[in-house]
Scaffold this motif. Sequence first.
Motif, PDB file in Angstrom:
ATOM      1  N   SER A  75      -7.041  -0.464  -6.485  1.00 13.51           N
ATOM      2  CA  SER A  75      -6.940   0.946  -6.852  1.00 13.51           C
ATOM      3  C   SER A  75      -7.309   1.162  -8.317  1.00 13.51           C
ATOM      4  CB  SER A  75      -5.547   1.493  -6.534  1.00 13.51           C
ATOM      5  OG  SER A  75      -4.568   0.679  -7.088  1.00 13.51           O
ATOM      6  N   SER A 128      -3.856  -4.824  -3.815  1.00 12.14           N
ATOM      7  CA  SER A 128      -4.087  -3.403  -3.590  1.00 12.14           C
ATOM      8  C   SER A 128      -4.047  -2.611  -4.896  1.00 12.14           C
ATOM      9  CB  SER A 128      -3.073  -2.829  -2.594  1.00 12.14           C
ATOM     10  OG  SER A 128      -1.805  -2.833  -3.151  1.00 12.14           O
ATOM     11  N   GLU A 134       0.830  -1.218   0.000  1.00 10.63           N
ATOM     12  CA  GLU A 134       0.000   0.000   0.000  1.00 10.63           C
ATOM     13  C   GLU A 134       0.859   1.261   0.000  1.00 10.63           C
ATOM     14  OE1 GLU A 134      -3.761  -1.867   2.425  1.00 10.63           O
ATOM     15  OE2 GLU A 134      -2.910   0.016   3.125  1.00 10.63           O
TER      16      GLU A 134
END
Length: 359
Positions: free
Chosen positions: A344, A340, A331
């Motif tokens: 996104s 992640s 992250e």
Amino acid sequence: MQSSKTVRSSSLGSFNWNEYHNLERIHAWLDELQTMYPNNVKTVSIGRSNEGREIKGVIIDLKPGNRGNNPLTGMIEGGIHSREWISPATVTWIIKEFLTSDDPDTKFMAETFVWHIFPVINPDGYVYSFLNDRMWRKNRNLLYGTNCTTNDDLSNGIDLNRNFDYLWMTVGASSDPCTQTYAGPSPASEPETQAISNYLLSLKRTGNVLYYFAFHSYSQMTLIPYSHLSGIDVLQVTNYADLYEIAIRGAEKLTQKHGTNYQVGTSADILYSVSGSSFDWVKGVGDIPIVYLFELRDVGEYGFLLPPEQIIPNNEEIMACLVEMDRTTRELRYYSGGPSLYASLISIIMSAAFVTIVK
Ligand SMILES: [Zn+2]
């Protein structure tokens, strides 16, 4: 409530975590893994100890041949202090989890990196702690022995975790061979130290080494480099804030597993000031981004003599910690890919769609 997902096997091949195993058993198991997983596990010997034993580990690559020329790489050491038996018991468990876990985040962590894992980097001391002196800590180099007043043969051996060539003999180390923290006659004087140092530097030449984890006991702490820095000085490590956040989030997950509490900070802040340790060298000379030293269970009730019944709970909580630390590292954009980035991308697509709609 226990789902089937949380029930973990406590054996792999002929090995288990119901008791502490000697060096011979651990090395035999590493060979066994190579046979069980011929495409994904390779044993590696990175040098020999003072008494000629192999410093042996495994390379785990779950996606062989698909790495490009700068593969993400992680390195793990255990057993630099021989009496800390929970350390090799933890490191071997990590190997098992990387090879067998079906937890998505554990699998992701296992598959994304090429792992170089060494359960016992002080093999002579480890053997000595099984056969001669359960409380032995150092290596077994006999060259610098002097007559000590103590009964327990402290004159023999060097504290390998004070022998590394980074701020050697600055603080928390001794030039007296009779002490537990004897740093040796010169920086990196010991073959075990040289083996680890040279191997880490060789990994840097062939890959993108992001992680280095060292396992010790006891105190229940996640230690951040550098071990001589305290207070505001910790910020001399340029990514200290990230290292702190990663460790804190890992420690929160760790506590959720079995209620165990870990402290986070530099050794000088929460334990004692030290120099010449392996993980400080890895950060300071190796220049590896994400580096930690874990002090495992407990906080002193049993100390180095942690009962075997605690091996598996200790290992389960550490695994939860490591996986959360990896997720946090991702992250924070130390590397891309995985859940992640996917999340996104979805959020970018969703917000683009939303913008389109309001137009
Ligand atoms: Zn230790």
